[in-house]
Design a protein around this motif. Structure first.
Motif, short mmCIF file in Angstrom:
data_model
loop_
_atom_site.label_atom_id
_atom_site.label_comp_id
_atom_site.label_asym_id
_atom_site.label_seq_id
_atom_site.Cartn_x
_atom_site.Cartn_y
_atom_site.Cartn_z
N UNK A 1 0.83 -1.20 0.00
CA UNK A 1 0.00 0.00 0.00
C UNK A 1 0.86 1.24 0.00
N UNK A 2 0.40 2.33 -0.60
CA UNK A 2 1.20 3.55 -0.71
C UNK A 2 1.71 4.09 0.62
N UNK A 3 0.87 4.09 1.66
CA UNK A 3 1.31 4.65 2.94
C UNK A 3 2.38 3.78 3.58
N UNK A 4 2.31 2.48 3.36
CA UNK A 4 3.33 1.59 3.92
C UNK A 4 4.66 1.76 3.19
N UNK A 5 4.61 1.91 1.87
CA UNK A 5 5.85 2.13 1.14
C UNK A 5 6.49 3.45 1.54
N UNK A 6 5.68 4.44 1.90
CA UNK A 6 6.24 5.71 2.39
C UNK A 6 7.05 5.49 3.65
N UNK B 1 -10.98 10.63 -5.25
CA UNK B 1 -10.12 11.64 -4.63
C UNK B 1 -8.65 11.40 -4.96
N UNK B 2 -8.38 10.78 -6.07
CA UNK B 2 -6.99 10.47 -6.45
C UNK B 2 -6.15 11.73 -6.58
N UNK B 3 -6.73 12.82 -7.06
CA UNK B 3 -5.97 14.06 -7.23
C UNK B 3 -5.58 14.64 -5.88
N UNK B 4 -6.46 14.49 -4.87
CA UNK B 4 -6.12 14.96 -3.52
C UNK B 4 -4.96 14.15 -2.96
N UNK B 5 -5.03 12.84 -3.13
CA UNK B 5 -3.95 11.98 -2.65
C UNK B 5 -2.64 12.32 -3.35
N UNK B 6 -2.69 12.60 -4.63
CA UNK B 6 -1.48 12.95 -5.38
C UNK B 6 -0.87 14.25 -4.85
N UNK B 7 -1.70 15.22 -4.50
CA UNK B 7 -1.19 16.48 -3.94
C UNK B 7 -0.58 16.24 -2.56
N UNK B 8 -1.23 15.40 -1.76
CA UNK B 8 -0.71 15.08 -0.44
C UNK B 8 0.68 14.44 -0.56
N UNK B 9 0.79 13.48 -1.46
CA UNK B 9 2.06 12.78 -1.67
C UNK B 9 3.14 13.75 -2.11
N UNK C 1 3.16 17.14 -1.73
CA UNK C 1 3.44 18.14 -0.70
C UNK C 1 4.32 17.58 0.42
N UNK C 2 4.06 16.34 0.79
CA UNK C 2 4.79 15.73 1.91
C UNK C 2 6.03 14.96 1.45
N UNK C 3 6.26 14.96 0.14
CA UNK C 3 7.43 14.26 -0.42
C UNK C 3 7.46 12.78 0.00
N UNK C 4 6.31 12.13 -0.11
CA UNK C 4 6.21 10.72 0.21
C UNK C 4 6.65 9.87 -0.98
N UNK C 5 7.40 8.84 -0.70
CA UNK C 5 7.81 7.88 -1.73
C UNK C 5 6.91 6.65 -1.58
N UNK D 1 -2.39 7.90 4.55
CA UNK D 1 -1.29 8.63 3.92
C UNK D 1 -0.88 9.83 4.78
N UNK D 2 -1.87 10.56 5.27
CA UNK D 2 -1.59 11.72 6.12
C UNK D 2 -0.83 11.29 7.37
N UNK D 3 -1.27 10.20 7.97
CA UNK D 3 -0.61 9.71 9.18
C UNK D 3 0.81 9.25 8.89
N UNK D 4 1.00 8.57 7.76
CA UNK D 4 2.35 8.13 7.39
C UNK D 4 3.28 9.32 7.23
N UNK D 5 2.76 10.42 6.71
CA UNK D 5 3.59 11.60 6.46
C UNK D 5 4.21 12.13 7.75
#
Length: 260
Positions: free
Chosen positions: A18-23, A78-86, A88-92, A208-212
Motif C-alpha cells: 500500500x502507498x502509505x506503507x511504502x512511504x 479523490x486520487x488528485x487529492x492523494x497525489x497532492x498530499x504525496x 506536498x509531503x514528499x512521500x515515496x 497517507x496523512x498519518x504516514x507523512x
C-alpha cells in the motif's frame, strides 16, 4: 542526529503493501539502509467477510463491507487529492528500484518464517499485515515491532485516525509503533506521533496523512531495536479495539459531523 546506515543486521518489513506503507519503508531505507520486504498476499475478501461475520454478526460485517467498497471508490474519486498530499509531503509511495521483495502467501505461512530466518534480521517491523499467531511470534529470531495507524491502546484495530475524529477526539489523530504480542495492538508502546488532517482528507487518505508525520518515529523505533535500546512507555489511555465503520454509521457521521 542522522542514524547510521552501517547496520550489521538487516531490517525486515512484513506487509501487505500500500502507498502509505511504502512511504514508511522508503523513509527507513533512506535513513538506515536497505530494507528487505516480505510481501504477503492479501486475505481474500470472502474469507475476510466470513471471519468478521463470525466475530461480529452478519449485519455488522455487511455494513463494514459497504464502507470498504465506498472507500475503494473514494480513492479513485479523490486520487488528485492523494497525489497532492504525496507531492506536498514528499512521500515515496512505490518500491525503489532494486527493492528486495520476497512474496509469501501469509505472514503466518512457513514461507514467511523461513524467509525471515534466512535473512537473520536485527528487527522485524510489521506494517499492514495479518496478526501474527502465537506460534509464529514465538519463533521470531529478533524483536518484532508494529506500525499502527492509530494511537494505542485507545484506538487499536482498524481506522484509528478515523475513529479518533469520529469520536470528537482529534487530539489523538495519530500513530503508534509498539512491540508485538499475541493481542491486537496491545504490545508495549515505543513511539507515538500526533498530527491533524487537512481539508479534503477522508477515510481514503487518512493513512497517507498519518504516514507523512510518522516517518520519524518509525525510523527511531527501528534504529532503537537495532541498537538494543528499546524502551516502552505507558500512554495512560483506555484500551478499545475498533473495526471498519458500517456504511450507515459512516454516512451519518459524515453528514452530522463532517468526518468523512
Amino acid at each position: 542526529m542522522e542514524p547510521s546506515k552501517a547496520n550489521p543486521r538487516p531490517i525486515v518489513v512484513v506487509t501487505e503493501g500500500g502507498p502509505h506503507i511504502w512511504a514508511i519503508i522508503n523513509a527507513i531505507a533512506d535513513r538506515l539502509g536497505p530494507v528487505s520486504v516480505v510481501l504477503e498476499t492479501p486475505e481474500p475478501k470472502k474469507q475476510l467477510l466470513l471471519g468478521r461475520a463470525r466475530r461480529q454478526g452478519w449485519i455488522s460485517a455487511v455494513g463494514q463491507l459497504g464502507t470498504m467498497v465506498l472507500t475503494r471508490l473514494g480513492k479513485r474519486f479523490f486520487a488528485s487529492h492523494a497525489a497532492r498530499l504525496i507531492a506536498d509531503q514528499k512521500l515515496q509511495t512505490e518500491p525503489k528500484p532494486g527493492q528486495k521483495i520476497i512474496n509469501v502467501p501469509s505472514a503466518n505461512a512457513p514461507e514467511c518464517l523461513q524467509a525471515i530466518t534466512d535473512l537473520r534480521p536485527g528487527v522485524v517491523l510489521l506494517a499492514g499485515c495479518r496478526l501474527l499467531s502465537r506460534q509464529t511470534l514465538a519463533k521470531m529470531p529478533c524483536p518484532v515491532l508494529n506500525y499502527h495507524a492509530g494511537i494505542a491502546p485507545k484506538y487499536r484495530g482498524m481506522n484509528g485516525g478515523y475513529w479518533a475524529l469520529a469520536s470528537g477526539d482529534a487530539q489523538n489523530f495519530g500513530t503508534t509503533v509498539h512491540l508485538v504480542d499475541a493481542g491486537v495492538d496491545t504490545g508495549g508502546v515505543l513511539k507515538q506521533a500526533r498530527g491533524r488532517p487537512e481539508p479534503g482528507d477522508t477515510i481514503s487518505s487518512y493513512a497517507l496523512r498519518q504516514a507523512a508525520f510518522s516517518r520519524d518515529i518509525s525510523v527511531e523505533a527501528v534504529s532503537d531495536a537495532l541498537a538494543g535500546k528499546l524502551a516502552t512507555s505507558d500512554p495512560d489511555l483506555p484500551s478499545k479495539q475498533w473495526y471498519h465503520p458500517t456504511i450507515w454509521f459512516y454516512l451519518w457521521t459524515g453528514v452530522t459531523k463532517r468526518v468523512w
